[in-house]
Enzyme design. Structure first.
Site, PDB file in Angstrom:
ATOM      1  N   GLU A 439     -37.181  -3.377   9.274  1.00  0.00           N
ATOM      2  CA  GLU A 439     -36.156  -3.970   8.426  1.00  0.00           C
ATOM      3  C   GLU A 439     -36.164  -3.309   7.048  1.00  0.00           C
ATOM      4  O   GLU A 439     -37.162  -3.317   6.352  1.00  0.00           O
ATOM      5  CB  GLU A 439     -36.457  -5.465   8.292  1.00  0.00           C
ATOM      6  CG  GLU A 439     -35.698  -6.165   7.202  1.00  0.00           C
ATOM      7  CD  GLU A 439     -36.213  -7.597   6.991  1.00  0.00           C
ATOM      8  OE1 GLU A 439     -37.161  -8.009   7.692  1.00  0.00           O
ATOM      9  OE2 GLU A 439     -35.665  -8.277   6.115  1.00  0.00           O
ATOM     10  N   ASP A 513     -39.942  -8.473   7.908  1.00  0.00           N
ATOM     11  CA  ASP A 513     -40.666  -9.220   6.881  1.00  0.00           C
ATOM     12  C   ASP A 513     -41.012 -10.621   7.358  1.00  0.00           C
ATOM     13  O   ASP A 513     -40.341 -11.177   8.217  1.00  0.00           O
ATOM     14  CB  ASP A 513     -39.801  -9.352   5.614  1.00  0.00           C
ATOM     15  CG  ASP A 513     -39.648  -8.013   4.901  1.00  0.00           C
ATOM     16  OD1 ASP A 513     -40.434  -7.095   5.213  1.00  0.00           O
ATOM     17  OD2 ASP A 513     -38.745  -7.904   4.048  1.00  0.00           O
ATOM     18  N   ASP A 515     -40.407 -13.448   6.194  1.00  0.00           N
ATOM     19  CA  ASP A 515     -39.625 -14.466   5.493  1.00  0.00           C
ATOM     20  C   ASP A 515     -38.417 -14.843   6.350  1.00  0.00           C
ATOM     21  O   ASP A 515     -38.283 -14.394   7.493  1.00  0.00           O
ATOM     22  CB  ASP A 515     -39.191 -13.957   4.105  1.00  0.00           C
ATOM     23  CG  ASP A 515     -38.334 -12.699   4.207  1.00  0.00           C
ATOM     24  OD1 ASP A 515     -37.969 -12.306   5.332  1.00  0.00           O
ATOM     25  OD2 ASP A 515     -38.036 -12.104   3.152  1.00  0.00           O
ATOM     26  N   ASP A 517     -35.215 -14.115   6.149  1.00  0.00           N
ATOM     27  CA  ASP A 517     -34.353 -12.998   6.541  1.00  0.00           C
ATOM     28  C   ASP A 517     -34.980 -12.186   7.664  1.00  0.00           C
ATOM     29  O   ASP A 517     -34.306 -11.768   8.601  1.00  0.00           O
ATOM     30  CB  ASP A 517     -34.091 -12.072   5.345  1.00  0.00           C
ATOM     31  CG  ASP A 517     -32.986 -12.635   4.458  1.00  0.00           C
ATOM     32  OD1 ASP A 517     -32.254 -13.535   4.932  1.00  0.00           O
ATOM     33  OD2 ASP A 517     -32.871 -12.183   3.310  1.00  0.00           O
TER      34      ASP A 517
END
Ligand code: 0RA
Length: 654
Positions: A439, A513, A515, A517
């Site tokens: 990403e 990641d 998180d 997103d």
């Protein structure tokens, strides 16, 4: 440690089976059988982990289902007991308890102790003979610390107890009852199973499925807290299709339902068209999910295409369509369940879940042709809706073909040219190559610098990929990120062109990641692989990288932690070595980009130290449910799902 495979004998940490002194030749044979099951349990139940453990329950329930298929039983009760044992009760004829003239033992004892005896008894016409099912109650008994059977028959209650497969006395009458049926309670042997805790959701999924497949049957599941769920579906497969499409918008008022019998074969089909573009066909033979399809599915497809096509021609519904319909056009938005009961099923294929009986194809075909044409004649409005949907699919196919010509998709997707963003590896052998789908450009940069470029390739994605759950084929092929992925994989794309053999990498590793997103991008990628490259998942090619969440530092010492528990225990132990004087610093990694290339390599990419999650689809229907809930159009079910599952989320970081 590698997982035990079918041929791995269980190390003999088990006590020898206690053999009563009066045992003759017959008994020695019985004991040999039991011992073989205990030495090589995976040969009988697949594995000794969660799957094999739950298989024990299915095996006992299958016997009750056989009684149901014979028309003798309409109720099954499954209880997950507080002590870890499981009870299964049915209201069938009850296992016979009379003495077998030659063996000199009760039928009950033979059923429970002779490995493979199950099939020798009259157990109904549709007994399953393939796959892992049908190994019998004796295998469950052999793999149980103890097992107790109560039979309700002839006004009496009979009882027999077994320990690790061995009878602890003969069957005896212990009371009277006007009930009929069988009650089996077993405690899985912790010396055999690595996991001995049953999961209610796994049991519930299968019991619900069985209730859908047997409309006259009611199944109750009780959990250790005494809470009960009852599964009973008068509508049978019709309700099954509604359940599968719970999160989709149906185009027909209700699913079309077909039932027919010929010779000893029973055919049941329910189908619906919805407003999505995927096809979901689930098929069963004698209540077993035939994941690889087979003759019943072939018969279904042929009859569906033929009947709908003929109806449309006859009623002039295709007049403004300038191209001929193909089989694929009938698949868009189709949800169907096909269930056949076959007397002597032949199972083929890699996982023995493909029906081979050739007569079944023509039986399904004939029954569906007849009944669907009849249905069509009396429901012209429903047929209009279906044919409109099919025409839509045909026109989109045509649009995709034109788009393909215009953008010269062939050269884009099938050429040997690789996408510019791909930092490829230097060796060519796919088995040893890995593709990291990463990403963002900054993480992509770290990964490029940190990798071992001989066998690791990096493909950085710019932001989010398209949600393929809601997109048609040609929209997908216009999406840059998706094109880039297909091109890098080398597999090409689409029903005809896609091939796992052209895959350029042995491992495809999704690295995002830690998180929200990142989780979203990971889900979008998994949706793409699940819906359009499922073969890669089934071949065990798709993985998720596991970057650490924390770096715990004290002085010169530093350690990574992958979750909160690990972080705490590391910082506790650092305090203890340094006798409480430690100055501990904890860094929380949110993005991969926060790690420098060396850190990313040593924690997440180095095969010697990393841990990868293998993506697998244990239960295709559950997976379909999750993806259609998370990525589909209906908002309510998504909110419910997220609320229900929020407690399972350990790494959410908003
Ligand atoms: C053999 C023969 C008969 C019934 C059964 C087995 C039987 C087995 C199980 C296992 C769980 N529940 C069961 N119910 C029945 C037929 C006996 C007769 O003719 O009465």
């Amino acid at each position: 440690m590698p997982e035990a495979d079918i041929n791995t004998p269980i190390p003999s940490t088990q006590p020898a089976i206690p053999v009563p002194s009066t045992y003759g030749a017959n008994n020695i044979q019985v004991l040999d059988g039991i011992e073989h099951v205990r030495m090589r349990p995976a040969m009988y139940i697949g594995d000794i982990h969660s799957r094999g453990l739950h298989h024990l329950v299915y095996e006992i329930v299958d016997n009750s289902i056989d009684e149901t298929l014979g028309g003798f039983n309409d109720y099954i009760f499954v209880s997950l007991n507080p002590d870890g044992s499981v009870t299964v009760i049915d209201r069938g004829r009850g296992i016979p308890v009379d003495i077998h003239p030659e063996k000199g033992k009760s039928a009950l004892e033979l059923v429970m102790t002779v490995i493979g005896a199950g099939g020798k008894f009259d157990k109904g016409a549709y007994k399953v003979s393939g796959g892992l099912h049908g190994v019998g109650a004796s295998v469950v008994n052999a793999l149980s610390e103890w097992c107790e059977v109560e039979v309700y028959r002839d006004g009496k209650v009979y009882f027999q107890r077994f320990e690790r497969g061995v009878p602890q006395g003969d069957v005896k009458a212990i009371g009277s009852s006007d009930q009929r049926g069988t009650k089996t309670t077993f405690m899985p042997d912790h010396l055999i199973f690595k996991i001995t805790e049953f999961r209610k959701d796994i049991i519930v999924d299968r019991m619900r499925e069985l209730a859908f497949l047997n409309r006259n049957l009611s199944i109750t599941v009780q959990d250790p807290q005494g809470e009960q769920e009852v599964f009973h579906f008068e509508g049978g497969l019709k309700e099954f299709v509604l359940f599968i499409d719970e999160n989709r918008i149906g185009l027909l008022k209700e699913p079309i339902y077909i039932y027919g019998e010929r010779d000893t074969t029973i055919v049941e089909i329910a189908l619906q068209y919805n407003d999505t573009y995927q096809e979901n066909v689930f098929s069963y033979v004698n209540n077993i999910n035939t994941q690889e399809g087979g003759t019943h599915v072939t018969g279904f497809r042929k009859a569906l295409t033929r009947t709908l096509n003929a109806y449309a021609q006859k009623n002039d519904l295709l007049k403004n369509l300038k191209l001929a319909l193909t089989g694929d056009d009938f698949k868009e938005g189709l949800t169907a369940v096909i269930s056949v009961k076959v007397a002597e099923p032949q199972f083929e294929g890699q996982t023995k879940t493909k029906l081979g009986n050739s007569e079944t194809q023509s039986i399904v075909e004939t029954i569906l042709n007849e009944q669907l044409s009849e249905y069509a004649e009396s429901n012209p409005n429903v047929l209009k809706v279906i044919i409109e949907k099919v025409k839509g699919a045909a026109m989109s196919r045509e649009a995709a073909r034109k788009a393909k010509e215009l953008t010269r998709r062939k050269s884009v997707l099938e050429s040997s040219g690789l996408p510019g963003k791909l930092a490829d590896c230097s060796i060519n052998d796919p088995e040893h190559c890995e593709l990291y789908i990463v990403e963002g450009d900054s993480a992509g940069g770290s990964a490029k610098q940190g990798r071992d470029r001989s066998f690791q390739a990096i493909l950085p994605l710019k932001g989010k990929i398209l949600n393929v759950e809601k997109a048609r084929l040609h929209k997908m092929l216009e999406n840059e990120e998706i094109k880039t992925i297909i091109l890098a994989l080398g597999t090409s794309f689409g029903e005809e062109e896609f091939s796992t053999e052209k895959l350029r990498y042995g491992k495809i590793i999704i690295m995002t990641d830690a998180d929200v997103d990142g989780a979203h991008i990971r889900t979008l990628l998994l949706t793409f692989f699940f819906r359009h490259m499922r073969a890669l998942i089934d071949a065990g090619r798709v993985f998720i990288a596991q970057p650490p969440l924390y770096l715990v530092k004290s002085g010169k010492e530093q350690q990574y932690a992958w979750d909160d528990d690990e972080r705490n225990s590391i910082s506790d132990s650092m305090k203890k070595m340094q006798k409480g004087k430690a100055n501990i610093h904890i860094q929380r990694y949110k993005g991969l980009g926060e790690m420098n290339p060396e850190q990313l390599w040593s924690t997440t990419m180095d095969p010697a130290h990393r841990s990868l999650l293998l993506v697998s689809v244990e239960n295709a229907m559950e997976a379909d449910h999750v993806f259609s809930t998370l990525m589909g159009d209906k908002v309510e079910p998504r909110r419910d799902f997220i609320e229900k599952n929020a407690r399972y989320v350990r790494r959410l970081d908003v």
